[in-house]
Design an enzyme around this catalytic site. Structure first.
Site, PDB file in Angstrom:
ATOM      1  N   ARG A 166      -9.563   1.055   9.051  1.00  0.00           N
ATOM      2  CA  ARG A 166      -9.087  -0.077   9.343  1.00  0.00           C
ATOM      3  C   ARG A 166     -10.056  -0.980  10.078  1.00  0.00           C
ATOM      4  O   ARG A 166     -10.179  -2.358  10.579  1.00  0.00           O
ATOM      5  CB  ARG A 166      -7.966  -0.118   9.971  1.00  0.00           C
ATOM      6  CG  ARG A 166      -6.161  -0.326   9.439  1.00  0.00           C
ATOM      7  CD  ARG A 166      -5.183  -0.311  10.327  1.00  0.00           C
ATOM      8  NE  ARG A 166      -4.328  -1.211   9.764  1.00  0.00           N
ATOM      9  CZ  ARG A 166      -2.872  -0.740   9.094  1.00  0.00           C
ATOM     10  NH1 ARG A 166      -3.027   1.215   8.866  1.00  0.00           N
ATOM     11  NH2 ARG A 166      -1.945  -1.482   9.406  1.00  0.00           N
ATOM     12  N   ARG A 169      11.163  -1.025  10.563  1.00  0.00           N
ATOM     13  CA  ARG A 169       9.942  -0.406  11.386  1.00  0.00           C
ATOM     14  C   ARG A 169      10.336  -2.087  12.391  1.00  0.00           C
ATOM     15  O   ARG A 169      10.284  -3.200  12.200  1.00  0.00           O
ATOM     16  CB  ARG A 169       8.838  -0.433  11.056  1.00  0.00           C
ATOM     17  CG  ARG A 169       8.840   0.514   9.835  1.00  0.00           C
ATOM     18  CD  ARG A 169       7.511   0.329   8.717  1.00  0.00           C
ATOM     19  NE  ARG A 169       6.567  -0.282  10.590  1.00  0.00           N
ATOM     20  CZ  ARG A 169       5.026  -0.613   9.831  1.00  0.00           C
ATOM     21  NH1 ARG A 169       5.094   0.280   7.852  1.00  0.00           N
ATOM     22  NH2 ARG A 169       3.941  -0.404   9.975  1.00  0.00           N
ATOM     23  N   LYS A 210       0.906  -1.252  -0.153  1.00  0.00           N
ATOM     24  CA  LYS A 210      -0.586  -0.090  -0.152  1.00  0.00           C
ATOM     25  C   LYS A 210       0.925   1.384   0.112  1.00  0.00           C
ATOM     26  O   LYS A 210       0.465   2.176  -1.066  1.00  0.00           O
ATOM     27  CB  LYS A 210      -0.822   0.199   1.519  1.00  0.00           C
ATOM     28  CG  LYS A 210      -1.540  -1.033   1.013  1.00  0.00           C
ATOM     29  CD  LYS A 210      -2.847  -1.206   1.999  1.00  0.00           C
ATOM     30  CE  LYS A 210      -2.120  -0.954   4.503  1.00  0.00           C
ATOM     31  NZ  LYS A 210      -1.700  -2.265   4.041  1.00  0.00           N
ATOM     32  N   ARG A 242      -0.887  -9.092  13.166  1.00  0.00           N
ATOM     33  CA  ARG A 242      -0.730  -7.965  12.188  1.00  0.00           C
ATOM     34  C   ARG A 242      -1.797  -8.513  11.259  1.00  0.00           C
ATOM     35  O   ARG A 242      -2.871  -7.291  10.787  1.00  0.00           O
ATOM     36  CB  ARG A 242      -0.226  -6.858  11.955  1.00  0.00           C
ATOM     37  CG  ARG A 242       0.127  -6.435  12.607  1.00  0.00           C
ATOM     38  CD  ARG A 242       2.211  -5.355  12.089  1.00  0.00           C
ATOM     39  NE  ARG A 242       1.819  -4.891  10.780  1.00  0.00           N
ATOM     40  CZ  ARG A 242       3.402  -4.437   9.981  1.00  0.00           C
ATOM     41  NH1 ARG A 242       4.183  -5.307  10.637  1.00  0.00           N
ATOM     42  NH2 ARG A 242       2.858  -3.665   9.316  1.00  0.00           N
ATOM     43  N   ARG A 293      11.605  -6.109   4.891  1.00  0.00           N
ATOM     44  CA  ARG A 293      11.158  -5.050   4.508  1.00  0.00           C
ATOM     45  C   ARG A 293      12.510  -4.135   5.314  1.00  0.00           C
ATOM     46  O   ARG A 293      12.591  -3.721   6.342  1.00  0.00           O
ATOM     47  CB  ARG A 293      10.289  -3.939   4.365  1.00  0.00           C
ATOM     48  CG  ARG A 293       9.501  -3.316   5.255  1.00  0.00           C
ATOM     49  CD  ARG A 293       7.973  -3.764   4.706  1.00  0.00           C
ATOM     50  NE  ARG A 293       7.169  -3.061   5.446  1.00  0.00           N
ATOM     51  CZ  ARG A 293       5.952  -3.153   5.790  1.00  0.00           C
ATOM     52  NH1 ARG A 293       5.788  -3.425   4.619  1.00  0.00           N
ATOM     53  NH2 ARG A 293       4.758  -3.080   7.099  1.00  0.00           N
TER      54      ARG A 293
HETATM   55  P1  AMP Z   1       0.933   0.959   8.979  1.00  0.00           P
HETATM   56  O1  AMP Z   1       2.174   1.481   8.876  1.00  0.00           O
HETATM   57  O2  AMP Z   1      -0.390   1.180   8.112  1.00  0.00           O
HETATM   58  O3  AMP Z   1       0.827  -0.736   8.655  1.00  0.00           O
HETATM   59  O4  AMP Z   1       0.970   0.897  10.369  1.00  0.00           O
HETATM   60  C1  AMP Z   1       1.748   0.452  11.409  1.00  0.00           C
HETATM   61  C2  AMP Z   1       0.768   0.114  12.816  1.00  0.00           C
HETATM   62  O5  AMP Z   1       0.595   1.189  13.182  1.00  0.00           O
HETATM   63  C3  AMP Z   1      -0.754  -1.288  12.625  1.00  0.00           C
HETATM   64  O6  AMP Z   1       0.073  -1.930  12.702  1.00  0.00           O
HETATM   65  C4  AMP Z   1      -1.219  -0.534  14.332  1.00  0.00           C
HETATM   66  O7  AMP Z   1      -0.712  -0.840  15.123  1.00  0.00           O
HETATM   67  C5  AMP Z   1      -1.091   1.439  13.496  1.00  0.00           C
HETATM   68  N1  AMP Z   1      -2.507   1.502  12.627  1.00  0.00           N
HETATM   69  C6  AMP Z   1      -2.173   2.424  11.793  1.00  0.00           C
HETATM   70  N2  AMP Z   1      -3.079   2.775  10.829  1.00  0.00           N
HETATM   71  C7  AMP Z   1      -4.312   1.962  11.980  1.00  0.00           C
HETATM   72  C8  AMP Z   1      -5.572   2.514  11.903  1.00  0.00           C
HETATM   73  N3  AMP Z   1      -6.366   3.060  10.642  1.00  0.00           N
HETATM   74  N4  AMP Z   1      -5.959   1.827  12.614  1.00  0.00           N
HETATM   75  C9  AMP Z   1      -5.385   1.351  13.805  1.00  0.00           C
HETATM   76  N5  AMP Z   1      -4.149   1.842  14.293  1.00  0.00           N
HETATM   77  C10 AMP Z   1      -3.373   1.960  13.042  1.00  0.00           C
END
Ligand code: AMP
Length: 214
Positions: free
Chosen positions: A88, A161, A13, A172, A127
């Site tokens: 989400r 990360r 994404k 996740r 990654r």
């Molecule tokens: P991402 O960078 O999108 O993979 O998000 C990393 C982490 O941030 C996720 O595993 C969640 O812990 C938190 N996170 C990001 N976006 C959301 C969201 N829309 N709702 C809840 N948690 C989020």
């Protein structure tokens, strides 16, 4: 144009959203990036979110919706937004509809990236990105041409990360299937859903997304 990119962790994404910012002049609104910045800045919200993120769980709807609402108040979003990692949950999707309405914005399309789970753990756990320009790499599938030097900008600093490890990725993925995947049907019902095959190569997926949005 305002677009949501939906998909499991590791679907690509963020990479595809970055392409769209370059090609279509849209702003990337990544809730993960916003929460990581808040955590790095040591704000109260950031510190509360960090422990949840490190465990691979979802941060509360209340925090995330607040962060998105603030970001949508900044004037640059008028050029169009790609929502990356938001919504989400069903509650976030409903809140986004309301926020867009209140702020006079329209959601044009939702791109769903379809990827098999088996691929995702491997993709995510290997990654890393260039710390200077954000170019994405992978331990086995995409190493820099010269080890330790970014192909794109020449920087020698890279970062990983904290939540990109096999155990957290499984948590996740569980959160994705339980809370986020049902949004595919929600958006199908609005007639705005476009599905692309996220198993193809990065360039091919980018072409498919552009075609879906044209
Ligand atoms: P991402 O960078 O999108 O993979 O998000 C990393 C982490 O941030 C996720 O595993 C969640 O812990 C938190 N996170 C990001 N976006 C959301 C969201 N829309 N709702 C809840 N948690 C989020």
């Amino acid at each position: 144009m305002n677009v949501i990119i939906l998909g499991p962790p590791g679907a690509g994404k963020g990479t595809q959203a970055r392409f769209l910012t370059e090609k279509m002049g849209l702003i990337q609104l990544s809730t993960g990036d916003l929460l990581r910045s808040a955590a790095a800045a040591g704000t109260e919200i950031g510190l509360r979110a960090k422990a949840v993120m490190d465990a691979g769980n979802l941060v509360s709807d209340e925090i995330v919706i607040g962060v998105v609402s603030d970001r949508l108040d900044q004037p640059d979003v008028r050029s169009g937004v790609i929502f990356d990692g938001f919504p989400r949950t069903a509650a976030q999707a409903v809140a986004l509809d309301r926020l867009m309405d209140e702020k006079g914005l329209t959601l044009d399309a939702v791109v769903s990236m379809d990827v098999d789970d088996d691929l995702l753990v491997d993709r995510v756990s290997g990654r890393f990105t260039c710390a200077a320009c954000g170019e994405g790499y992978h331990d086995t599938h995409k190493r820099p041409a010269k080890d330790g030097v970014c192909d794109n900008c020449g920087s020698t600093e890279f970062k990983r990360r904290a939540d990109d490890n096999a155990e957290t990725v499984r948590a996740r993925l569980n959160a994705y299937h339980a809370d986020t995947a049902p949004l595919i049907d929600y958006y199908r019902g609005t007639g705005k859903l476009k599905t692309v095959d996220g198993m193809a190569g990065i360039e091919e997926v980018a072409v498919a997304i552009r075609a879906a949005l044209d």
